[in-house]
Design a protein around this motif. Structure first.
Motif, PDB file in Angstrom:
ATOM      1  N   ARG A  90     -50.971 -37.836-120.509  1.00 52.18           N
ATOM      2  CA  ARG A  90     -50.650 -37.684-119.087  1.00 52.18           C
ATOM      3  C   ARG A  90     -51.781 -36.999-118.326  1.00 52.18           C
ATOM      4  O   ARG A  90     -51.571 -36.070-117.573  1.00 52.18           O
ATOM      5  CB  ARG A  90     -49.335 -36.952-118.888  1.00 52.18           C
ATOM      6  N   ARG A  91     -53.005 -37.430-118.648  1.00 54.35           N
ATOM      7  CA  ARG A  91     -54.205 -36.925-117.980  1.00 54.35           C
ATOM      8  C   ARG A  91     -54.398 -35.422-118.195  1.00 54.35           C
ATOM      9  O   ARG A  91     -54.801 -34.692-117.305  1.00 54.35           O
ATOM     10  CB  ARG A  91     -54.167 -37.277-116.496  1.00 54.35           C
ATOM     11  N   GLY A  92     -54.083 -34.975-119.398  1.00 51.33           N
ATOM     12  CA  GLY A  92     -54.284 -33.563-119.736  1.00 51.33           C
ATOM     13  C   GLY A  92     -53.206 -32.649-119.187  1.00 51.33           C
ATOM     14  O   GLY A  92     -53.452 -31.462-118.959  1.00 51.33           O
ATOM     15  N   ALA A  93     -52.016 -33.180-119.014  1.00 51.48           N
ATOM     16  CA  ALA A  93     -50.936 -32.420-118.392  1.00 51.48           C
ATOM     17  C   ALA A  93     -50.485 -31.246-119.255  1.00 51.48           C
ATOM     18  O   ALA A  93     -50.384 -31.347-120.479  1.00 51.48           O
ATOM     19  CB  ALA A  93     -49.744 -33.331-118.117  1.00 51.48           C
ATOM     20  N   LEU A  94     -50.188 -30.151-118.592  1.00 53.61           N
ATOM     21  CA  LEU A  94     -49.555 -29.010-119.223  1.00 53.61           C
ATOM     22  C   LEU A  94     -48.046 -29.250-119.201  1.00 53.61           C
ATOM     23  O   LEU A  94     -47.499 -29.695-118.194  1.00 53.61           O
ATOM     24  CB  LEU A  94     -49.893 -27.727-118.446  1.00 53.61           C
ATOM     25  N   ARG A  95     -47.396 -28.987-120.339  1.00 53.48           N
ATOM     26  CA  ARG A  95     -45.946 -29.142-120.453  1.00 53.48           C
ATOM     27  C   ARG A  95     -45.326 -27.788-120.710  1.00 53.48           C
ATOM     28  O   ARG A  95     -45.926 -26.934-121.344  1.00 53.48           O
ATOM     29  CB  ARG A  95     -45.575 -30.025-121.652  1.00 53.48           C
ATOM     30  N   ALA A  96     -44.099 -27.653-120.272  1.00 53.28           N
ATOM     31  CA  ALA A  96     -43.305 -26.491-120.642  1.00 53.28           C
ATOM     32  C   ALA A  96     -42.226 -26.967-121.604  1.00 53.28           C
ATOM     33  O   ALA A  96     -41.710 -28.083-121.472  1.00 53.28           O
ATOM     34  CB  ALA A  96     -42.672 -25.845-119.421  1.00 53.28           C
ATOM     35  N   GLN A  97     -41.911 -26.129-122.564  1.00 52.34           N
ATOM     36  CA  GLN A  97     -40.854 -26.429-123.529  1.00 52.34           C
ATOM     37  C   GLN A  97     -39.837 -25.300-123.458  1.00 52.34           C
ATOM     38  O   GLN A  97     -40.185 -24.127-123.603  1.00 52.34           O
ATOM     39  CB  GLN A  97     -41.435 -26.524-124.942  1.00 52.34           C
ATOM     40  N   ILE A  98     -38.584 -25.659-123.237  1.00 51.25           N
ATOM     41  CA  ILE A  98     -37.491 -24.692-123.231  1.00 51.25           C
ATOM     42  C   ILE A  98     -36.784 -24.778-124.577  1.00 51.25           C
ATOM     43  O   ILE A  98     -36.473 -25.874-125.043  1.00 51.25           O
ATOM     44  CB  ILE A  98     -36.510 -24.973-122.081  1.00 51.25           C
ATOM     45  N   GLU A  99     -36.553 -23.624-125.176  1.00 49.92           N
ATOM     46  CA  GLU A  99     -35.916 -23.554-126.499  1.00 49.92           C
ATOM     47  C   GLU A  99     -34.802 -22.519-126.488  1.00 49.92           C
ATOM     48  O   GLU A  99     -34.872 -21.534-125.742  1.00 49.92           O
ATOM     49  CB  GLU A  99     -36.934 -23.096-127.557  1.00 49.92           C
ATOM     50  N   ALA A 100     -33.836 -22.708-127.345  1.00 49.19           N
ATOM     51  CA  ALA A 100     -32.837 -21.693-127.710  1.00 49.19           C
ATOM     52  C   ALA A 100     -32.160 -21.051-126.505  1.00 49.19           C
ATOM     53  O   ALA A 100     -32.076 -19.835-126.390  1.00 49.19           O
ATOM     54  CB  ALA A 100     -33.469 -20.634-128.610  1.00 49.19           C
ATOM     55  N   VAL A 101     -31.653 -21.880-125.602  1.00 46.85           N
ATOM     56  CA  VAL A 101     -30.887 -21.360-124.472  1.00 46.85           C
ATOM     57  C   VAL A 101     -29.513 -20.963-125.001  1.00 46.85           C
ATOM     58  O   VAL A 101     -28.794 -21.785-125.564  1.00 46.85           O
ATOM     59  CB  VAL A 101     -30.741 -22.412-123.354  1.00 46.85           C
ATOM     60  N   ARG A 102     -29.160 -19.701-124.826  1.00 49.34           N
ATOM     61  CA  ARG A 102     -27.863 -19.206-125.296  1.00 49.34           C
ATOM     62  C   ARG A 102     -27.304 -18.229-124.273  1.00 49.34           C
ATOM     63  O   ARG A 102     -28.031 -17.420-123.706  1.00 49.34           O
ATOM     64  CB  ARG A 102     -27.975 -18.471-126.635  1.00 49.34           C
ATOM     65  N   VAL A 103     -25.995 -18.301-124.075  1.00 46.03           N
ATOM     66  CA  VAL A 103     -25.269 -17.367-123.219  1.00 46.03           C
ATOM     67  C   VAL A 103     -24.089 -16.842-124.021  1.00 46.03           C
ATOM     68  O   VAL A 103     -23.378 -17.625-124.668  1.00 46.03           O
ATOM     69  CB  VAL A 103     -24.795 -18.057-121.916  1.00 46.03           C
ATOM     70  N   ARG A 104     -23.898 -15.536-123.989  1.00 47.32           N
ATOM     71  CA  ARG A 104     -22.791 -14.917-124.720  1.00 47.32           C
ATOM     72  C   ARG A 104     -21.463 -15.472-124.203  1.00 47.32           C
ATOM     73  O   ARG A 104     -21.303 -15.726-123.005  1.00 47.32           O
ATOM     74  CB  ARG A 104     -22.849 -13.393-124.560  1.00 47.32           C
ATOM     75  N   GLY A 113     -26.452 -19.658-117.470  1.00 44.50           N
ATOM     76  CA  GLY A 113     -27.342 -20.626-118.112  1.00 44.50           C
ATOM     77  C   GLY A 113     -28.137 -21.405-117.073  1.00 44.50           C
ATOM     78  O   GLY A 113     -29.351 -21.579-117.200  1.00 44.50           O
ATOM     79  N   SER A 114     -27.474 -21.856-116.017  1.00 45.82           N
ATOM     80  CA  SER A 114     -28.162 -22.582-114.939  1.00 45.82           C
ATOM     81  C   SER A 114     -29.209 -21.708-114.278  1.00 45.82           C
ATOM     82  O   SER A 114     -30.321 -22.171-113.989  1.00 45.82           O
ATOM     83  CB  SER A 114     -27.160 -23.051-113.889  1.00 45.82           C
ATOM     84  N   ALA A 115     -28.870 -20.447-114.028  1.00 52.33           N
ATOM     85  CA  ALA A 115     -29.827 -19.542-113.373  1.00 52.33           C
ATOM     86  C   ALA A 115     -31.047 -19.302-114.258  1.00 52.33           C
ATOM     87  O   ALA A 115     -32.176 -19.269-113.763  1.00 52.33           O
ATOM     88  CB  ALA A 115     -29.135 -18.225-113.030  1.00 52.33           C
ATOM     89  N   MET A 116     -30.837 -19.140-115.560  1.00 51.79           N
ATOM     90  CA  MET A 116     -31.975 -18.922-116.462  1.00 51.79           C
ATOM     91  C   MET A 116     -32.874 -20.148-116.514  1.00 51.79           C
ATOM     92  O   MET A 116     -34.103 -20.029-116.434  1.00 51.79           O
ATOM     93  CB  MET A 116     -31.482 -18.566-117.878  1.00 51.79           C
ATOM     94  N   VAL A 117     -32.286 -21.332-116.645  1.00 54.17           N
ATOM     95  CA  VAL A 117     -33.087 -22.558-116.707  1.00 54.17           C
ATOM     96  C   VAL A 117     -33.779 -22.801-115.368  1.00 54.17           C
ATOM     97  O   VAL A 117     -34.948 -23.198-115.337  1.00 54.17           O
ATOM     98  CB  VAL A 117     -32.237 -23.759-117.152  1.00 54.17           C
ATOM     99  N   THR A 118     -33.094 -22.538-114.259  1.00 53.35           N
ATOM    100  CA  THR A 118     -33.712 -22.691-112.943  1.00 53.35           C
ATOM    101  C   THR A 118     -34.922 -21.777-112.815  1.00 53.35           C
ATOM    102  O   THR A 118     -35.973 -22.184-112.285  1.00 53.35           O
ATOM    103  CB  THR A 118     -32.681 -22.422-111.830  1.00 53.35           C
ATOM    104  N   TRP A 119     -34.826 -20.544-113.312  1.00 49.66           N
ATOM    105  CA  TRP A 119     -35.973 -19.640-113.300  1.00 49.66           C
ATOM    106  C   TRP A 119     -37.110 -20.229-114.133  1.00 49.66           C
ATOM    107  O   TRP A 119     -38.272 -20.220-113.709  1.00 49.66           O
ATOM    108  CB  TRP A 119     -35.591 -18.259-113.833  1.00 49.66           C
ATOM    109  N   ALA A 120     -36.781 -20.755-115.320  1.00 49.01           N
ATOM    110  CA  ALA A 120     -37.807 -21.335-116.198  1.00 49.01           C
ATOM    111  C   ALA A 120     -38.484 -22.537-115.538  1.00 49.01           C
ATOM    112  O   ALA A 120     -39.696 -22.726-115.676  1.00 49.01           O
ATOM    113  CB  ALA A 120     -37.191 -21.731-117.541  1.00 49.01           C
ATOM    114  N   LEU A 121     -37.720 -23.344-114.807  1.00 52.10           N
ATOM    115  CA  LEU A 121     -38.308 -24.485-114.100  1.00 52.10           C
ATOM    116  C   LEU A 121     -39.271 -24.007-113.013  1.00 52.10           C
ATOM    117  O   LEU A 121     -40.373 -24.559-112.861  1.00 52.10           O
ATOM    118  CB  LEU A 121     -37.210 -25.359-113.495  1.00 52.10           C
ATOM    119  N   ALA A 122     -38.874 -22.977-112.271  1.00 50.87           N
ATOM    120  CA  ALA A 122     -39.755 -22.443-111.230  1.00 50.87           C
ATOM    121  C   ALA A 122     -41.033 -21.858-111.838  1.00 50.87           C
ATOM    122  O   ALA A 122     -42.132 -22.066-111.299  1.00 50.87           O
ATOM    123  CB  ALA A 122     -39.011 -21.383-110.415  1.00 50.87           C
TER     124      ALA A 122
END
Length: 163
Positions: A90-104, A113-122
Motif C-alpha cells: 500500500r505504498r509503504g503504508a503504516l498500519r495500526a493493529q488493535i489486540e486484546a480488547v477486554r472490558v471487565r 469498549g467503543s470509547a477505547m477503540v475510538t481513542w485507538a482509531l484517533a
C-alpha cells in the motif's frame, strides 16, 4: 499520544492510560475472563505472572507498541494493545493493529469498549496510519458485531500456525 484521556461511559468517568507493570495482573485477569482466554491465559501461582511481565517489558520498551488500561476508581476495568506496523504494501503504508480488547464484566455494555477503540482509531490517524486492522476468533460472534458497529469490515481471512 494524548494520555491520560478521560472517557465518559454510562455515567462513569474512566481514565485511559499507559499500563504499568503493576497493572499486568489485572490485565491478565481481564484476558482470562472469557470463554477463550480462560483456556490460554491466567495466573495460578506467583511464577505464572513472570512471562506476562517479560512481555509487558518488551511492549513498554518499544515505541511502536502501547498497552493501555482503562481505570475507574483505581481499578483496571478495560485494556487494549495498540501496535504500529510499517510495511511496503500500500505504498509503504503504516498500519495500526488493535489486540486484546477486554472490558471487565461489570463495565460491559456501557460504551467503554467503543470509547477505547475510538481513542485507538484517533491515535492511529494522528500517527498517519492508512488502516487499522485486528483479528477476532471466529467463535466471538458478539465481538464481530461490536467491531462491525464501529465500522470495521470482515475483509480478509486470517491464518495462524501455532509453534
Amino acid at each position: 499520544m494524548d494520555l491520560p484521556a478521560e472517557l465518559e461511559t454510562a455515567g462513569r468517568t474512566v481514565t485511559l492510560r499507559r499500563a504499568t507493570a503493576g497493572d499486568v495482573p489485572a490485565v491478565v485477569r481481564l484476558m482470562a475472563d472469557d470463554q477463550l482466554g480462560a483456556a490460554r491465559d491466567g495466573v495460578a501461582g506467583p511464577d505464572d505472572v513472570q512471562p506476562y511481565l517479560d512481555a509487558f517489558a518488551a511492549i513498554d520498551a518499544d515505541p511502536a507498541h502501547v498497552l493501555l488500561v482503562a481505570a475507574h476508581s483505581d481499578d483496571v476495568v478495560g485494556t487494549l494493545q495498540l501496535s504500529f506496523l510499517p510495511g511496503l504494501a500500500r505504498r509503504g503504508a503504516l498500519r495500526a493493529q488493535i489486540e486484546a480488547v477486554r472490558v471487565r464484566a461489570d463495565h460491559r455494555s456501557g460504551g467503554l469498549g467503543s470509547a477505547m477503540v475510538t481513542w485507538a482509531l484517533a491515535e492511529s490517524r494522528r500517527r498517519g496510519c492508512a488502516l487499522v486492522q485486528l483479528t477476532s476468533d471466529k467463535r466471538r460472534g458478539a465481538a464481530h458485531r461490536f467491531y462491525a458497529r464501529l465500522g470495521f469490515t470482515a475483509s480478509h481471512e486470517g491464518f495462524k500456525l501455532y509453534l
